[in-house]
Design a protein around this motif. Structure first.
Motif, PDB file in Angstrom:
ATOM      1  N   GLN A 245     -15.068  10.290   6.990  1.00 34.27           N
ATOM      2  CA  GLN A 245     -14.764   9.072   7.743  1.00 34.27           C
ATOM      3  C   GLN A 245     -14.777   7.843   6.832  1.00 34.27           C
TER       4      GLN A 245
ATOM      5  N   ILE B 196     -11.535   7.746   4.825  1.00 37.94           N
ATOM      6  CA  ILE B 196     -10.397   7.305   5.636  1.00 37.94           C
ATOM      7  C   ILE B 196     -10.425   5.791   5.857  1.00 37.94           C
ATOM      8  N   LYS B 197     -11.630   5.235   5.949  1.00 39.54           N
ATOM      9  CA  LYS B 197     -11.766   3.783   6.177  1.00 39.54           C
ATOM     10  C   LYS B 197     -11.183   2.975   5.029  1.00 39.54           C
TER      11      LYS B 197
ATOM     12  N   PHE C 106      -8.387   3.025   3.909  1.00 36.75           N
ATOM     13  CA  PHE C 106      -6.983   2.679   4.158  1.00 36.75           C
ATOM     14  C   PHE C 106      -6.835   1.521   5.144  1.00 36.75           C
ATOM     15  N   ARG C 107      -7.941   1.051   5.706  1.00 37.64           N
ATOM     16  CA  ARG C 107      -7.847  -0.046   6.653  1.00 37.64           C
ATOM     17  C   ARG C 107      -7.367  -1.309   5.953  1.00 37.64           C
TER      18      ARG C 107
ATOM     19  N   ASP D  18      -3.178   4.349  -4.036  1.00 39.08           N
ATOM     20  CA  ASP D  18      -4.106   4.186  -2.905  1.00 39.08           C
ATOM     21  C   ASP D  18      -4.850   5.475  -2.587  1.00 39.08           C
TER      22      ASP D  18
ATOM     23  N   PRO E 133      -9.800   7.753  -2.297  1.00 42.10           N
ATOM     24  CA  PRO E 133     -10.133   8.452  -1.043  1.00 42.10           C
ATOM     25  C   PRO E 133     -10.066   9.976  -1.172  1.00 42.10           C
TER      26      PRO E 133
ATOM     27  N   SER F 115      -0.662   3.158  11.780  1.00 43.50           N
ATOM     28  CA  SER F 115      -1.193   2.441  10.622  1.00 43.50           C
ATOM     29  C   SER F 115      -1.545   3.467   9.544  1.00 43.50           C
TER      30      SER F 115
ATOM     31  N   SER G 230      -4.361   4.158   8.059  1.00 42.12           N
ATOM     32  CA  SER G 230      -5.583   4.907   8.359  1.00 42.12           C
ATOM     33  C   SER G 230      -5.347   5.909   9.484  1.00 42.12           C
ATOM     34  N   GLN G 231      -4.529   5.533  10.478  1.00 44.74           N
ATOM     35  CA  GLN G 231      -4.198   6.462  11.567  1.00 44.74           C
ATOM     36  C   GLN G 231      -3.367   7.635  11.049  1.00 44.74           C
TER      37      GLN G 231
ATOM     38  N   ILE H 200      -3.483   8.899   8.011  1.00 40.41           N
ATOM     39  CA  ILE H 200      -4.372   9.777   7.248  1.00 40.41           C
ATOM     40  C   ILE H 200      -5.242  10.610   8.187  1.00 40.41           C
ATOM     41  N   ILE H 201      -5.769   9.972   9.228  1.00 41.40           N
ATOM     42  CA  ILE H 201      -6.579  10.706  10.211  1.00 41.40           C
ATOM     43  C   ILE H 201      -5.764  11.845  10.816  1.00 41.40           C
TER      44      ILE H 201
END
Length: 449
Positions: free
Chosen positions: A11, A14-15, A17-18, A27, A31, A70, A72-73, A75-76
């Motif tokens: 988690q 992943i953050k 990428f915000r 980038d 991560p 987005s 981050s979304q 990547i999730i």
């Protein structure tokens, strides 16, 4: 709970990428390094971790990304899908014979919880209206037969044993006649384990397989043993041809690497996971649900399944009516707490609720634990029936008596009564939730210090 550290690390990765507007190779470097390290620390096989990270990178830089998400979304979504695929993709159900009985062999090393798993599996099948026969084919381990007989009695299913002087192969063969005589539609054979894999063990298991031709050969592996579990699974699979695995002790401090690696290394699906000591603590394994839990997105479907299995709907509806009429008593409050206990540990429940997985540690820091339920229960049980129905009559002298009777302090009784009063006020504000309760959910009053 297994995966706690892995979940937090993933988690956090992943953050990163915000706030970014797009995903570039630069980038991804840090991560993905974090993801790889998290997997290795969780005892995931090195090659599995390397391939997993490579797939995420390939997809993240590919053209398949949905533009309405987005970074981050995105990547999730990718990590969730790749985790699900790594864990097996879809649920692998038990094979059921076209013509009964269905024959299931449980194999594994000593100490993996094999015999206990036999009892849990019987409990699971009995709930589904099956009629299992347990077969005591472990004639070497002291008390193995007795242990199985005790489990059979607890579950309420017959156990077939010929003692420890008859060969396991012959016991397995005669169990077919016994199942026919008792009209049992499922046979679960508890085979002997060893402290390590040896040729004699495998030969015996191969002979049993040749004699009864099982529909399922399930290997129990201990999640606490990490990569050793994967090595054991690979060996058993090559020698026996496994149909699936049961990963035990996943509720403990296991790092979870076995579950993440075993499908990729052996090709064998995980069919069940052991999440506790009790007979009802064997859960079907859903790769997509486990992936969601690891990523902190919860597992509402499994929570709903648990609620359906453990909730007395009549009591839920009665509690709903009481709440609406402002007649909710400490009696119902105690019943609600007992329903919560049936769902499992607080860690397990919170891990199934989206966004709540990280709260477990905060509760521990605040000194909120499973014992709090026991303390509350002791206080309420020390009250008279009238006091439970009308807590407003509990004056100073009554509080002293209740505290003495429960082995608690007066302050503990005061805190419980205040929390109960606060819960009632909250329930009145959340009347809409009662409708959810009548459809299978329920109000869960929460205690805190």
């Amino acid at each position: 709970m297994a995966f706690e550290s892995l979940s937090e690390r993933l988690q956090n990765a992943i953050k990163m990428f915000r706030g970014t507007k797009e995903i570039t190779e630069e980038d991804l470097k840090e991560p993905l390094r974090q993801v790889r390290m998290a997997l290795l620390e969780a005892d995931v096989n090195f090659k599995v971790a390397k391939n997993f990270v490579a797939k995420i990178k390939e997809r993240a830089l590919g053209a398949e990304i949905q533009q309405n998400l987005s970074p981050s979304q995105q990547i999730i979504k990718i990590v969730d899908e790749e985790l699900t695929a790594l864990l097996g993709g879809t649920q692998a159900k038990l094979t059921v014979a076209d013509k009964p009985p269905t024959i299931i062999m449980l194999v594994g090393l000593q100490g993996t919880g094999k015999t206990t798993t036999v009892g849990k599996l019987a409990y699971n099948l009995k709930k589904k209206k099956k009629s299992p026969l347990l077969v005591a084919a472990d004639v070497y381990r002291p008390a193995a037969i007795t242990q199985l007989q005790v489990l059979g009695e607890q579950v309420g299913v017959p156990v077939f044993s010929l003692g420890n002087e008859i060969s396991p192969v012959e016991i397995a063969r005669q169990s077919l006649d016994k199942a026919a005589h008792l009209a049992c539609d499922t046979i679960i054979i508890d085979t002997a384990g060893r402290l390590h894999i040896d040729e004699k063990l495998m030969e015996e298991l191969q002979d049993i397989k040749a004699t009864v031709n099982p529909h399922e050969i399930l290997l129990t592996v201990d999640a606490m043993t990490g990569q050793d579990a994967v090595t054991v699974a690979d060996t058993f699979n090559k020698d026996l041809g496994l149909t699936g695995l049961v990963v035990t002790k996943l509720d403990g401090d296991a790092r979870g690497g076995a579950v993440l690696s075993v499908r990729e290394v052996t090709g064998c699906p995980v069919k069940f996971v052991g999440m506790g000591e009790k007979l009802d603590a064997l859960e079907p394994f859903y790769p997509d649900r486990m992936a969601s839990r690891i990523l902190g997105m919860g597992d509402i479907l499994s929570l709903i399944d648990k609620i359906k299995d453990t909730t007395d709907l009549a009591k839920v509806l009665e509690a709903e009516k009481k709440i609406k009429k402002d007649e909710f008593t400490l009696e119902q409050f105690l019943e609600q707490m007992q329903q919560i206990k049936k769902l499992g540990s607080l860690d397990t429940i919170l891990g199934m609720i989206p966004g709540m997985g990280g709260i477990s540690q905060k509760l521990k820091e605040a000194n909120v634990d499973e014992k709090e339920f026991a303390r509350v229960e002791a206080i309420i049980r020390s009250m008279t029936p009238k006091e439970r129905q009308k807590p407003e009559i509990i004056n100073g002298s009554r509080r002293k008596r209740i505290a003495a009777g429960s082995g608690m302090k007066v302050q503990d009784v005061n805190r419980l009564l205040k929390n109960f009063d606060d819960s009632k006020k909250l329930m009145k504000k959340m009347q809409g939730m009662a409708k959810f309760a009548s459809k299978g959910g329920k109000m869960l009053p929460f205690m805190h210090k």
